[in-house]
Write a protein that holds these residues in place. Structure first.
Motif, mmCIF file in Angstrom:
data_model
loop_
_atom_site.group_PDB
_atom_site.id
_atom_site.type_symbol
_atom_site.label_atom_id
_atom_site.label_comp_id
_atom_site.label_asym_id
_atom_site.label_seq_id
_atom_site.Cartn_x
_atom_site.Cartn_y
_atom_site.Cartn_z
ATOM 1 N N TRP A 74 54.654 53.375 65.570
ATOM 2 C CA TRP A 74 53.382 52.690 65.700
ATOM 3 C C TRP A 74 53.633 51.347 66.387
ATOM 4 N N LEU A 81 48.383 52.141 66.768
ATOM 5 C CA LEU A 81 48.588 50.737 66.417
ATOM 6 C C LEU A 81 48.513 50.551 64.921
ATOM 7 N N GLN A 82 49.532 49.890 64.356
ATOM 8 C CA GLN A 82 49.467 49.458 62.965
ATOM 9 C C GLN A 82 48.991 48.016 62.901
ATOM 10 N N CYS A 140 39.467 41.263 65.399
ATOM 11 C CA CYS A 140 40.369 42.305 65.883
ATOM 12 C C CYS A 140 39.672 43.366 66.728
ATOM 13 N N LEU A 150 40.920 47.172 68.602
ATOM 14 C CA LEU A 150 40.398 48.479 68.226
ATOM 15 C C LEU A 150 39.692 49.138 69.410
ATOM 16 N N LEU A 210 42.284 51.014 71.318
ATOM 17 C CA LEU A 210 42.602 52.296 70.693
ATOM 18 C C LEU A 210 41.533 53.337 71.000
ATOM 19 N N LEU A 258 44.475 54.155 64.466
ATOM 20 C CA LEU A 258 44.838 52.906 63.785
ATOM 21 C C LEU A 258 45.495 53.258 62.467
ATOM 22 N N LEU A 309 36.746 55.824 66.259
ATOM 23 C CA LEU A 309 38.110 55.446 65.899
ATOM 24 C C LEU A 309 38.635 56.297 64.740
ATOM 25 N N VAL A 368 41.426 56.529 61.846
ATOM 26 C CA VAL A 368 42.164 55.523 61.092
ATOM 27 C C VAL A 368 42.863 56.185 59.920
#
Length: 301
Positions: free
Chosen positions: A106, A130-131, A146, A150, A153, A160, A206, A208
């Motif tokens: 990640w 992405l972490q 943030c 996001l 992504l 995420l 997204l 997650v």
């Protein structure tokens, strides 16, 4: 896609060197294997835990064809001032990008200085997604700050991963298990409901994944309904992984979310992966946790 563990940690030589170069937390001091963090007691790191050959052998023994490793967010690297975070992030990304199979990683990003261009460049090196630290996405302000990360992504169709961040409010003199059982779990609980309230409306596509079963937050769906937060509708793109939990907790989460949103994550070297049949849910469920569900998280299909 074959069996996957979505949550492990493996510090490469470049990242270990960057931690040893520091003189304040997060750092490796003493003999070079004593980890110092704000809000946690010093921790002795076992060199074998971050030995590539040893960890490759363990992955093979576990029947894993793909292991996703991440920057350990409790270190607090993402929260450091940019001039301090950048050398650590660069060392992490350079080392992680060079890991051989079965490892993939990640990406990580500063949450003090949001730089979507830098994150996009790292993702384009082949990172799985992405972490971010869960305490960076615990309220509306966190999602506003943030959002550019996001958006990157979503544009790439990558997931995420939310992992507990630093336990800076934890009593340093408390028992060694305190950070993992109190601030980490609290962060994941808050992140689960913050995503529902602020993340999903802003980022409808997204995917997650929440570490450690989102701190068991999904089990509070009845209370959510009682307090006017909806009837606990299941989000088909909000996954949880199993690190540090066993059959009872996993069974409860499956009863709430269904089997399709639960993934195997171990948090190795801090916890051992379960035996493939260790959750006692049967072979079809084991295949879902280790194969089908990680594929849906990582690829959307």
């Amino acid at each position: 896609m074959t069996a996957v563990d979505v949550h492990q940690h493996l510090w490469t030589p470049s990242f270990l060197a960057a931690l040893r170069a520091r003189r304040e937390p997060p750092c490796l001091g003493g003999d070079g294997w004593t980890l110092y963090l704000d809000g946690e007691p010093p921790c002795e790191i076992r060199p074998a835990d971050h030995d590539l050959a040893a960890r490759t052998g363990l992955a093979v023994d576990d029947g894993l064809a793909r292991v996703l490793v991440s920057l350990s967010a409790p270190l607090g690297v993402e929260w450091l001032p940019p001039e301090q975070a950048r050398p650590l992030l660069d060392a992490y990304h350079d080392g992680a990008a060079a890991l051989p199979a079965p490892f993939q990683a990640w990406a990580a990003a500063s949450v003090r200085e949001i730089d979507p261009t830098a994150t996009a460049k790292e993702l384009d090196r082949g990172f799985a997604g992405l972490q971010l630290p869960a305490n960076a996405l615990a309220d509306a302000a966190g999602y506003a700050r943030c959002a550019p990360l996001l958006d990157v992504l979503e544009a790439r169709g990558l997931p995420l991963f939310l992992h507990p961040g630093p336990a800076s409010a934890s009593p340093a003199a408390g028992p060694g298990w305190w950070p993992a059982l109190v601030p980490y779990v609290h962060q994941m609980h808050a992140a689960w409901y913050a995503f529902r309230a602020f993340g999903r409306p802003r980022h409808p596509r997204l995917r997650v994944c929440f570490a450690l079963l989102a701190g068991l937050a999904p089990l509070h769906g009845e209370r959510l309904a009682a307090r006017g937060g909806g009837r606990g509708e299941v989000d088909p793109y909000a996954f949880v992984e199993t690190s540090s939990y066993g059959p009872r907790a996993v069974d409860g989460i499956v009863r709430v979310l269904g089997i399709d949103l639960v993934l195997q994550g171990s948090d190795r070297p801090y916890a051992e992966p379960p035996h493939p049949a260790g959750f006692g849910l049967g072979p079809a469920a084991t295949h879902a946790l280790r194969v089908a569900n990680p594929r849906r998280l990582l690829t959307g299909t």
